[in-house]
Design a protein around this motif. Structure first.
Motif, PDB file in Angstrom:
ATOM      1  N   THR A 194       0.744  -1.109   0.001  1.00 37.70           N
ATOM      2  CA  THR A 194       0.100  -0.087  -0.074  1.00 37.70           C
ATOM      3  C   THR A 194       0.937   1.286   0.145  1.00 37.70           C
ATOM      4  OG1 THR A 194      -0.264   0.235   2.365  1.00 37.70           O
ATOM      5  CG2 THR A 194      -1.960  -1.185   1.297  1.00 37.70           C
ATOM      6  N   VAL A 195       0.434   2.356  -0.867  1.00 34.84           N
ATOM      7  CA  VAL A 195       1.482   3.248  -0.908  1.00 34.84           C
ATOM      8  C   VAL A 195       0.677   4.645  -0.498  1.00 34.84           C
ATOM      9  CG1 VAL A 195       2.680   2.275  -2.691  1.00 34.84           C
ATOM     10  CG2 VAL A 195       0.843   3.790  -3.391  1.00 34.84           C
ATOM     11  N   ARG A 210      -2.402  10.711   1.718  1.00 37.06           N
ATOM     12  CA  ARG A 210      -0.919  11.055   1.605  1.00 37.06           C
ATOM     13  C   ARG A 210      -0.126  10.027   0.414  1.00 37.06           C
ATOM     14  NH1 ARG A 210       2.311  12.208   6.501  1.00 37.06           N
ATOM     15  NH2 ARG A 210       4.088  11.648   5.082  1.00 37.06           N
ATOM     16  N   LEU A 211       0.655  10.358  -0.142  1.00 38.20           N
ATOM     17  CA  LEU A 211       1.460   9.469  -0.872  1.00 38.20           C
ATOM     18  C   LEU A 211       2.510   8.997   0.255  1.00 38.20           C
ATOM     19  CD1 LEU A 211       2.882   9.142  -4.337  1.00 38.20           C
ATOM     20  CD2 LEU A 211       4.368   9.247  -2.538  1.00 38.20           C
ATOM     21  N   LEU A 212       2.947   7.717   0.323  1.00 34.98           N
ATOM     22  CA  LEU A 212       3.864   7.291   1.321  1.00 34.98           C
ATOM     23  C   LEU A 212       5.215   6.712   0.392  1.00 34.98           C
ATOM     24  CD1 LEU A 212       1.601   5.874   3.859  1.00 34.98           C
ATOM     25  CD2 LEU A 212       2.787   8.221   3.905  1.00 34.98           C
ATOM     26  N   LEU A 232       5.624   5.039  -8.944  1.00 34.38           N
ATOM     27  CA  LEU A 232       4.971   4.914  -7.572  1.00 34.38           C
ATOM     28  C   LEU A 232       3.849   6.090  -7.803  1.00 34.38           C
ATOM     29  CD1 LEU A 232       4.730   4.516  -4.541  1.00 34.38           C
ATOM     30  CD2 LEU A 232       6.765   5.984  -4.257  1.00 34.38           C
ATOM     31  N   GLU A 233       3.966   7.071  -8.279  1.00 35.96           N
ATOM     32  CA  GLU A 233       3.266   8.161  -8.593  1.00 35.96           C
ATOM     33  C   GLU A 233       1.905   7.698  -9.005  1.00 35.96           C
ATOM     34  OE1 GLU A 233       4.298  12.143  -9.830  1.00 35.96           O
ATOM     35  OE2 GLU A 233       6.421  11.515  -9.365  1.00 35.96           O
ATOM     36  N   LEU A 234       1.978   6.877 -10.060  1.00 34.59           N
ATOM     37  CA  LEU A 234       0.966   6.099 -10.846  1.00 34.59           C
ATOM     38  C   LEU A 234       0.168   5.199  -9.999  1.00 34.59           C
ATOM     39  CD1 LEU A 234       2.406   5.705 -14.290  1.00 34.59           C
ATOM     40  CD2 LEU A 234       1.003   7.586 -13.468  1.00 34.59           C
ATOM     41  N   GLU A 235       0.908   4.442  -9.109  1.00 40.26           N
ATOM     42  CA  GLU A 235       0.242   3.288  -8.160  1.00 40.26           C
ATOM     43  C   GLU A 235      -0.663   4.106  -7.203  1.00 40.26           C
ATOM     44  OE1 GLU A 235      -1.020  -0.134  -6.534  1.00 40.26           O
ATOM     45  OE2 GLU A 235       0.229   0.275  -8.686  1.00 40.26           O
ATOM     46  N   ALA A 236      -0.165   5.329  -6.813  1.00 41.97           N
ATOM     47  CA  ALA A 236      -0.866   6.070  -5.726  1.00 41.97           C
ATOM     48  C   ALA A 236      -2.048   6.555  -6.373  1.00 41.97           C
ATOM     49  CB  ALA A 236      -0.050   7.345  -5.053  1.00 41.97           C
ATOM     50  N   PHE A 237      -2.113   6.850  -7.418  1.00 40.81           N
ATOM     51  CA  PHE A 237      -3.360   7.382  -8.169  1.00 40.81           C
ATOM     52  C   PHE A 237      -4.430   6.157  -8.310  1.00 40.81           C
ATOM     53  CE2 PHE A 237      -0.875  10.730 -10.572  1.00 40.81           C
ATOM     54  CZ  PHE A 237      -1.167  11.925  -9.665  1.00 40.81           C
ATOM     55  N   PRO A 254     -13.308  -5.952  -5.786  1.00 39.22           N
ATOM     56  CA  PRO A 254     -12.484  -5.455  -5.089  1.00 39.22           C
ATOM     57  C   PRO A 254     -11.240  -4.800  -5.675  1.00 39.22           C
ATOM     58  CG  PRO A 254     -12.128  -7.651  -4.733  1.00 39.22           C
ATOM     59  CD  PRO A 254     -13.412  -7.450  -5.638  1.00 39.22           C
ATOM     60  N   SER A 255     -10.763  -5.402  -6.832  1.00 38.66           N
ATOM     61  CA  SER A 255      -9.513  -4.924  -7.345  1.00 38.66           C
ATOM     62  C   SER A 255      -9.721  -5.189  -9.109  1.00 38.66           C
ATOM     63  CB  SER A 255      -8.511  -6.060  -7.104  1.00 38.66           C
ATOM     64  OG  SER A 255      -7.122  -5.628  -7.280  1.00 38.66           O
ATOM     65  N   PRO A 256     -10.448  -3.829  -9.505  1.00 36.89           N
ATOM     66  CA  PRO A 256     -10.758  -3.760 -10.927  1.00 36.89           C
ATOM     67  C   PRO A 256      -9.413  -3.589 -11.786  1.00 36.89           C
ATOM     68  CG  PRO A 256     -11.357  -1.632  -9.749  1.00 36.89           C
ATOM     69  CD  PRO A 256     -10.850  -2.784  -8.545  1.00 36.89           C
ATOM     70  N   LEU A 257      -9.541  -3.771 -12.954  1.00 35.35           N
ATOM     71  CA  LEU A 257      -8.231  -3.508 -13.838  1.00 35.35           C
ATOM     72  C   LEU A 257      -8.234  -1.725 -14.087  1.00 35.35           C
ATOM     73  CD1 LEU A 257      -8.860  -6.455 -16.577  1.00 35.35           C
ATOM     74  CD2 LEU A 257      -6.991  -6.290 -14.693  1.00 35.35           C
ATOM     75  N   PRO A 258      -6.933  -1.523 -14.209  1.00 36.15           N
ATOM     76  CA  PRO A 258      -6.637  -0.044 -14.843  1.00 36.15           C
ATOM     77  C   PRO A 258      -6.642  -0.274 -16.447  1.00 36.15           C
ATOM     78  CG  PRO A 258      -4.804  -1.005 -13.873  1.00 36.15           C
ATOM     79  CD  PRO A 258      -5.821  -2.039 -13.730  1.00 36.15           C
ATOM     80  N   VAL A 259      -7.796   0.171 -17.186  1.00 38.43           N
ATOM     81  CA  VAL A 259      -7.784  -0.075 -18.578  1.00 38.43           C
ATOM     82  C   VAL A 259      -7.313   0.874 -19.356  1.00 38.43           C
ATOM     83  CG1 VAL A 259      -9.523  -2.107 -18.215  1.00 38.43           C
ATOM     84  CG2 VAL A 259     -10.412   0.465 -18.475  1.00 38.43           C
ATOM     85  N   ALA A 260      -7.153   2.228 -18.761  1.00 38.31           N
ATOM     86  CA  ALA A 260      -6.592   3.369 -19.375  1.00 38.31           C
ATOM     87  C   ALA A 260      -6.140   4.487 -18.497  1.00 38.31           C
ATOM     88  CB  ALA A 260      -7.876   4.176 -20.281  1.00 38.31           C
TER      89      ALA A 260
END
Length: 326
Positions: A194-195, A210-212, A232-237, A254-260
């Motif tokens: 978790t970030v 907050r991003l960690l 890491l920034e993209l993962e926080a988003f 509970p964990s959808p796909l990032p499709v775009a």
């Protein structure tokens, strides 16, 4: 194209061989390259999700493309090892979610890579826009574009020292600490992946956290860098957008796909300044706007689309139109 051994780790700017996903590279023309990638059957970071686990994470595929930017620069443009690189803009779409279905062994992929634009300075080419088409078993699984640039290490040292002095920061950053979100809230199983801090839902439907930056993370900080890495920034988003979508009921899983995704990195995100991640309200069928801010300035912004694994193809892939400084 061969898949039996990885490319040299220094060529793709990785420290651990386990984090190298590219296995081959071949030039096909002035602007055309072909890359080969092999993804592990299970990865401690990219496969740590609450979902069914039968699909490859598009962020894993994007990481292979990101590694490709170094191969193109070093092997095909002659940029010396040791140069420093900056992500400027990243975009991707998943045209065929079914192509992400994993088998019972590591997945092999071929990545058609094209130089779409060269960014020139008086010193010569100092950046590129690359287009990637990643195929698995002959089916397109990811289309991506990455804008990036590079500079000699001595220029980087002067640039970063000047920026940090202007912010009143010491030469060597020490990442700020804080409590992590409950992994289940952001689609993860383990706290180490978790970030963001525990997200807050505002009355207007926005979410903030907050991003960690955990600098000992074996994937996101595979090697030391003096700022928050772009991935890491993209993962926080992604994690905050997931929470916003689940909270609004716009996705079922509970964990959808990032499709775009379409993101721009506006400036360095300093790990020793508070970094607030914010999402706009989640609307069914629409992208979610995200921002990352440090005191007084915008560090990065993105639009991300999350969908259940059985959703149809993503639409709306648009190339970046400007080349922004980080």
């Amino acid at each position: 194209m061969q898949f039996t051994r990885t490319l040299p780790k220094e060529l793709v700017h990785r420290s651990a061989v386990a984090e190298v996903f590219l296995t081959d590279a071949e030039r096909r023309g002035e602007d055309e390259m072909l890359l080969a990638a092999r993804f592990p059957h299970r990865h401690a970071f990219y496969d740590d999700t609450l979902g069914p686990g039968d699909r490859l994470d598009p962020f894993l595929l994007l990481e292979a493309c990101r590694q490709g930017i170094f191969v193109v620069a070093h092997r095909h443009l002659g940029v010396r090892l040791g140069h420093k690189f900056l992500l400027r803009a990243v975009e991707f779409e998943v045209p065929d979610p079914a192509a992400l279905t994993r088998g019972d062994r590591p997945t092999e992929a071929v990545v058609a890579t094209r130089i779409e634009r060269r960014y020139r300075t008086p010193a010569g080419v100092r950046g590129l826009r690359l287009r990637f088409a990643l195929a698995i078993g002959g089916r397109q699984a990811l289309l991506a574009r990455i804008d990036y640039s590079w500079m000699p290490p001595e220029d980087w040292t002067r640039l970063r020292a000047g920026q940090r002095r202007a912010l009143g920061l010491p030469a060597v950053p020490v990442a700020l600490r804080g409590p992590h979100a409950d992994p289940a809230l952001v689609g993860r199983r383990t706290r180490a992946n978790t970030v963001i801090s525990p997200p807050r839902a505002e009355e207007d439907g926005t979410h903030t956290a907050r991003l960690l930056a955990e600098t000992d993370h074996p994937t996101l900080y595979d090697h030391w860098v003096d700022h928050v890495p772009g991935m890491l920034e993209l993962e926080a988003f992604r994690q905050l957008a997931l929470r916003a979508c689940v909270s609004a009921g716009t996705v079922r899983t509970p964990s959808p796909l990032p499709v775009a995704l379409a993101a721009r990195f506006r400036r360095f995100a300093e790990m020793d300044l508070p970094l607030e991640c914010r999402t706009a309200p989640a609307v069914p069928g629409a992208d979610i706007a995200c921002t990352l801010r440090q005191p007084g300035t915008l560090a990065a912004e993105a639009r991300i689309r999350l969908a259940d694994a059985d959703a149809g193809p993503a639409r709306g892939f648009v190339a970046p139109t400007t080349h922004r400084a980080a």
